[in-house]
Scaffold this motif. Structure first.
Motif, PDB file in Angstrom:
ATOM      1  N   ALA A  79     -27.989  85.853   1.858  1.00 17.86           N
ATOM      2  CA  ALA A  79     -27.455  86.975   2.644  1.00 17.86           C
ATOM      3  C   ALA A  79     -28.449  87.458   3.704  1.00 17.86           C
ATOM      4  O   ALA A  79     -28.160  88.386   4.453  1.00 17.86           O
ATOM      5  CB  ALA A  79     -27.080  88.125   1.709  1.00 17.86           C
ATOM      6  N   GLY A 113     -29.449  87.658  -7.474  1.00 23.22           N
ATOM      7  CA  GLY A 113     -28.951  88.180  -6.195  1.00 23.22           C
ATOM      8  C   GLY A 113     -28.729  87.023  -5.229  1.00 23.22           C
ATOM      9  O   GLY A 113     -29.249  85.919  -5.441  1.00 23.22           O
ATOM     10  N   ASN A 114     -27.981  87.283  -4.179  1.00 26.02           N
ATOM     11  CA  ASN A 114     -27.654  86.247  -3.194  1.00 26.02           C
ATOM     12  C   ASN A 114     -28.799  86.081  -2.191  1.00 26.02           C
ATOM     13  O   ASN A 114     -29.018  86.948  -1.341  1.00 26.02           O
ATOM     14  CB  ASN A 114     -26.347  86.636  -2.488  1.00 26.02           C
ATOM     15  N   TYR A 170     -34.416  85.600   0.115  1.00 23.06           N
ATOM     16  CA  TYR A 170     -34.789  86.341  -1.096  1.00 23.06           C
ATOM     17  C   TYR A 170     -33.719  87.386  -1.380  1.00 23.06           C
ATOM     18  O   TYR A 170     -32.869  87.692  -0.524  1.00 23.06           O
ATOM     19  CB  TYR A 170     -36.141  87.055  -0.916  1.00 23.06           C
ATOM     20  N   ASN A 171     -33.764  87.929  -2.575  1.00 17.18           N
ATOM     21  CA  ASN A 171     -32.895  89.064  -2.891  1.00 17.18           C
ATOM     22  C   ASN A 171     -33.508  89.839  -4.051  1.00 17.18           C
ATOM     23  O   ASN A 171     -34.000  89.246  -5.011  1.00 17.18           O
ATOM     24  CB  ASN A 171     -31.489  88.571  -3.278  1.00 17.18           C
TER      25      ASN A 171
HETATM   26  C1  LIG Z   1     -28.518  90.702  -2.210  1.00 13.86           C
HETATM   27  O1  LIG Z   1     -27.362  90.147  -2.803  1.00 13.86           O
HETATM   28  C2  LIG Z   1     -26.258  91.026  -2.809  1.00 13.86           C
HETATM   29  C3  LIG Z   1     -25.141  90.317  -3.544  1.00 13.86           C
HETATM   30  O2  LIG Z   1     -25.618  89.695  -4.693  1.00 13.86           O
HETATM   31  C4  LIG Z   1     -25.864  91.374  -1.383  1.00 13.86           C
HETATM   32  O3  LIG Z   1     -24.815  92.314  -1.394  1.00 13.86           O
HETATM   33  C5  LIG Z   1     -27.063  91.975  -0.638  1.00 13.86           C
HETATM   34  O4  LIG Z   1     -26.760  92.172   0.713  1.00 13.86           O
HETATM   35  C6  LIG Z   1     -28.261  91.042  -0.753  1.00 13.86           C
HETATM   36  N1  LIG Z   1     -29.444  91.711  -0.177  1.00 13.86           N
HETATM   37  C7  LIG Z   1     -30.182  91.143   0.795  1.00 13.86           C
HETATM   38  C8  LIG Z   1     -31.398  91.908   1.239  1.00 13.86           C
HETATM   39  O5  LIG Z   1     -29.933  90.063   1.303  1.00 13.86           O
END
Ligand SMILES: *[C@@H]1O[C@H](CO)[C@@H](O)[C@H](O)[C@H]1NC(C)=O
Length: 218
Positions: A71, A67-68, A76-77
């Motif tokens: 963002a 995950g990104n 974290y993701n």
């Molecule tokens: C996690 O990553 C996805 C894309 O990979 C993004 O759409 C999402 O907003 C991210 N979630 C957070 C909590 O940053």
């Protein structure tokens, strides 16, 4: 006390305990692939006609990609298996996630109202912890291969101590654990909790409330 009444008490005690720790309801069939097109709202999702079930309903590559972590400000993701990317989990009482953490990234204080969680660290040095209802902190540092369990509903966090990216995989005791992030619930709810409530609750000023809201993107 007779042996009979002792057994009865033991049985009732166990029944009470297991009843309180109930997972998702048991399935009444082998599987119940989620029917994404059904107009009904149920506890879980309605089943696709079993004769239409395919092997592909029971597999996913959703956890192959990180995950990104950029963002959000925490670094974290979390990517979950859901009914959308793995419809076969419907009614199975479980799900999984992958957790990516940037160097010194934090999965901030949060809780899952419907699931206990077991996390295994695959990469990185993870400082994990949960706080019980008496405010006692249980904390541990995890290296690759180490695992930790977070009890259902309790506030917990995962912090990457490493200067490299970290990766952890979690299993959950519900197909829909739910996630409530403590700081976001308090400061950037919709609509907002009144300032004076947060000022009292956290013993901070109106400016502090505004600053924290801004920092959290509220
Ligand atoms: C996690 O990553 C996805 C894309 O990979 C993004 O759409 C999402 O907003 C991210 N979630 C957070 C909590 O940053």
């Amino acid at each position: 006390m007779s042996i009979g009444s002792l057994f009865l008490q033991l049985f009732l005690g166990l029944a009470l305990l297991t009843g309180l720790a109930e997972p998702d309801p048991d399935p009444l069939q082998d599987f119940c692939v989620a029917d994404a097109k059904s107009p009904f709202f149920l506890n879980g999702a309605p089943c696709l006609n079993p004769s239409l079930a395919l092997s592909s309903h029971f597999t996913t590559s959703a956890l192959t990609k990180p995950g990104n972590t950029k963002a959000n400000p925490f670094g974290y993701n979390v990517t979950y298996l859901t009914l959308a990317n793995l419809p076969g989990i419907n009614t199975m009482g479980l799900t999984m996630s992958r957790q990516d953490l940037a160097p010194n990234g934090l999965n901030p204080l949060h809780s899952h109202p419907r699931a206990s969680e077991v996390t295994i660290c695959l990469q990185g040095a993870l400082l994990v912890g949960f706080v019980d209802t008496s405010n006692r902190l249980f904390t541990q540092q995890l290296g690759p291969g180490d695992a930790f369990v977070f009890p259902r509903g309790l506030v917990h966090y995962v912090y990457n101590l490493d200067s490299r990216n970290a990766l952890a995989i979690s299993g959950f005791s519900s197909q829909n654990p739910g996630t409530q992030i403590a700081s976001r619930a308090a400061f950037v709810s919709n609509p907002l909790i009144p300032d004076e409530v947060l000022e009292k609750a956290f013993q901070i000023s109106k400016n502090d409330v505004a600053k924290i809201r801004k920092n959290l993107g509220g």
